[in-house]
Design an enzyme around this catalytic site. Structure first.
Site, mmCIF file in Angstrom:
data_model
loop_
_atom_site.group_PDB
_atom_site.id
_atom_site.type_symbol
_atom_site.label_atom_id
_atom_site.label_comp_id
_atom_site.label_asym_id
_atom_site.label_seq_id
_atom_site.Cartn_x
_atom_site.Cartn_y
_atom_site.Cartn_z
ATOM 1 N N HIS A 403 0.580 -1.532 -0.122
ATOM 2 C CA HIS A 403 -0.094 0.106 -0.103
ATOM 3 C C HIS A 403 1.045 1.271 -0.114
ATOM 4 O O HIS A 403 2.062 1.231 0.500
ATOM 5 C CB HIS A 403 -1.163 -0.110 1.392
ATOM 6 C CG HIS A 403 -0.338 0.422 2.501
ATOM 7 N ND1 HIS A 403 -0.042 1.249 3.442
ATOM 8 C CD2 HIS A 403 -0.241 -0.382 3.444
ATOM 9 C CE1 HIS A 403 0.703 1.402 4.102
ATOM 10 N NE2 HIS A 403 0.506 0.097 4.759
ATOM 11 N N CYS A 422 2.395 -5.377 6.602
ATOM 12 C CA CYS A 422 1.704 -5.187 5.395
ATOM 13 C C CYS A 422 3.170 -4.224 5.057
ATOM 14 O O CYS A 422 4.433 -3.761 5.807
ATOM 15 C CB CYS A 422 0.929 -3.618 4.987
ATOM 16 S SG CYS A 422 -0.947 -4.939 5.419
#
Length: 485
Positions: A403, A422
């Protein structure tokens, strides 16, 4: 006469094709039959240089943990020599022998080691035992078979660079004496001591007890190859690295080669994320298309070792805040007089796709802060959202994805292990253009707009604590403690 040469070459290959048709069988007949039994190792009326590349690869296959004799290089040389007179029958025999040896070594190089485990999320990324016909088909599509064999184009470039770097590392460091160097002793340039004499011996320098320019240069070289600041001073960290001994680093190189073996070759369009170095690479059409820094997980919230298929992008994403952060960060702010609305957060009744909102006043924030109760809280889309403008999704039950990020300052750090698992991207827009062929754009301000990729792309999250560099190899800190040594 010059114009007739291509015709002669075609005629020679046609004769070889006829002999291949007569001789080929088993698993190889499918490949050759589909191409009119046309050879791939024959150039005009002789075996081409691609065979030399294969022989060189076989003779060096000990670097891959393989036995060169398994591919019978002597027999291959005899077959090639027997075909030197251009006899179609002998050329066909050499052609088929080369194809058999080639498919065997490709399959063996690609075969994963049993002691390296990666979690595969999708069938498309699970290692498969390639059929000889498929191995040959891919090789025949390469612009240059010689280059494809020489560079082992079926292997990850990271694997090949690390493989080649290991040879240089072994020549420079692995054969030095495994001699313990005293710890807790001050050793600096210009000094003299018995401890410095031991340091010189450990680094392969001539006898003496002086910390001279030669020792400074050798210490700097060791530091640079072992993930340390190359200042030439034998401090505590340098001595500790030296005292791990050559065996430790040989094992680390072998382990990291096995991790890199699991990655595909550059002819497969794919993304690699290395959590150890916090770097990302993306490949297609036989080449590296680009790379970038990333922020990976902390030691407590590690980026996992797994592979999946990136299937869609989410524009204007929410950020679902992990429950531990809700308890440790959000709840104390609420108890201190803050509001969810002011922080651009919202609380939700459950984890369903369309959850009902919860009023801040309906939640027992004391219980949340104490860990007795969990509540789903998410951050609304916007410039300060932790996900940035886009996230790239490869469905998994760990909530891991790639992301965008507004926290640009973290990307400037050498150690970039700050996420909750992440992967935060240095340049999400550039990666998005690579995925889609153009920058993906939201159609409105609406949150969570899902846009499927034109073609799903494999992503591999790996962990390489030994990485190839321009001059060799460097060892990185084992942040996650996965190396076991």
């Amino acid at each position: 006469m010059a114009a007739a040469q291509p015709d002669a070459a075609q005629a020679a290959k046609s004769s070889v094709a006829a002999e291949i048709r007569a001789q080929v069988g088993g698993k190889y007949k499918n490949f050759y039959g589909r191409r009119g039994y046309w050879p791939i190792w024959v150039d005009q009326d002789r075996i081409g240089p691609q065979a030399d590349a294969l022989l060189a690869l076989i003779e060096d296959s000990g670097a891959d943990g393989l036995d060169p004799d398994d591919y019978d290089p002597q027999e291959l040389k005899q077959r090639i020599a027997a075909a030197d007179n251009g006899d179609p029958k002998a050329l066909a025999r050499a052609e088929l022998a080369l194809s058999r040896a080639f498919t065997d070594i490709v399959a063996d190089m690609r075969r994963p080691a049993r002691d390296v485990r990666m979690r595969y999320l999708d069938k498309e990324v699970e290692p498969q035992e390639a059929e000889p016909s498929e191995i040959l088909r891919v090789a025949a599509l390469a612009p240059s078979l010689s280059d494809y064999v020489r560079d082992a184009g079926w292997m990850s470039p990271l694997y090949m660079r690390l493989r080649n770097a290991r040879a240089r590392y072994d020549a420079q460091w692995a054969q030095l004496p495994d001699l313990p160097v005293p710890e807790g002793v001050r050793m600096r340039p210009g000094g003299r001591s018995d401890a410095i004499a031991m340091l010189r011996e450990r680094l392969g320098l001539a006898g003496g007890d002086a910390y001279d320019k030669a020792l400074v240069a050798r210490v700097k070289a060791f530091q640079g190859d072992h993930g340390l600041k190359p200042d030439g001073v034998a401090g505590a960290m340098t001595i500790a690295a030296l005292n791990k001994g050559p065996g430790h680093y040989r094992r680390a190189l072998a382990l990291n080669l096995e991790r890199a073996r699991l990655l595909p070759g550059p002819w497969t369009r794919h993304v690699v994320v290395d959590a150890a170095s916090a770097q990302l690479w993306y490949y297609s059409k036989g080449a590296l298309d680009g790379s970038m820094k990333v922020v990976a997980g902390t030691k407590e919230t590690q980026t996992p070792f797994m592979a999946g298929m990136i299937r869609y992008a989410t524009l204007n994403p929410y950020w679902n805040i992990p429950p531990d952060l809700v308890a440790n960060k959000v709840a104390p702010k609420i108890l201190d007089g803050g509001s969810l609305k002011a922080m651009r957060y919202e609380a939700l009744a459950d984890w369903s796709v369309n959850p009902a909102p919860l009023a801040q006043s309906a939640i027992d924030w004391d219980a949340v802060a104490a860990g007795r109760q969990e509540v789903r809280v998410r951050q609304l889309p916007g410039g300060s959202n932790a996900m940035g403008k886009v996230k790239f999704m490869f469905p998994n039950n760990l909530g891991i994805y790639l992301h965008d990020t507004p926290q640009r300052n973290l990307l400037a750090k050498d150690d970039r292990h700050f996420s909750n698992g992440c992967v935060r991207l240095e340049d999400a827009q550039r990666l998005g253009r690579w995925f889609f062929g153009e920058t993906p754009k939201a159609k409105s301000d609406a949150p969570e707009q899902h846009v499927p990729l034109p073609q799903p792309v494999p992503v591999y999250l790996t962990y390489l604590t030994a990485v190839p560099t321009k001059d060799g190899v460097t060892f990185l800190p084992d942040v996650y403690g996965r190396d076991g040594d």
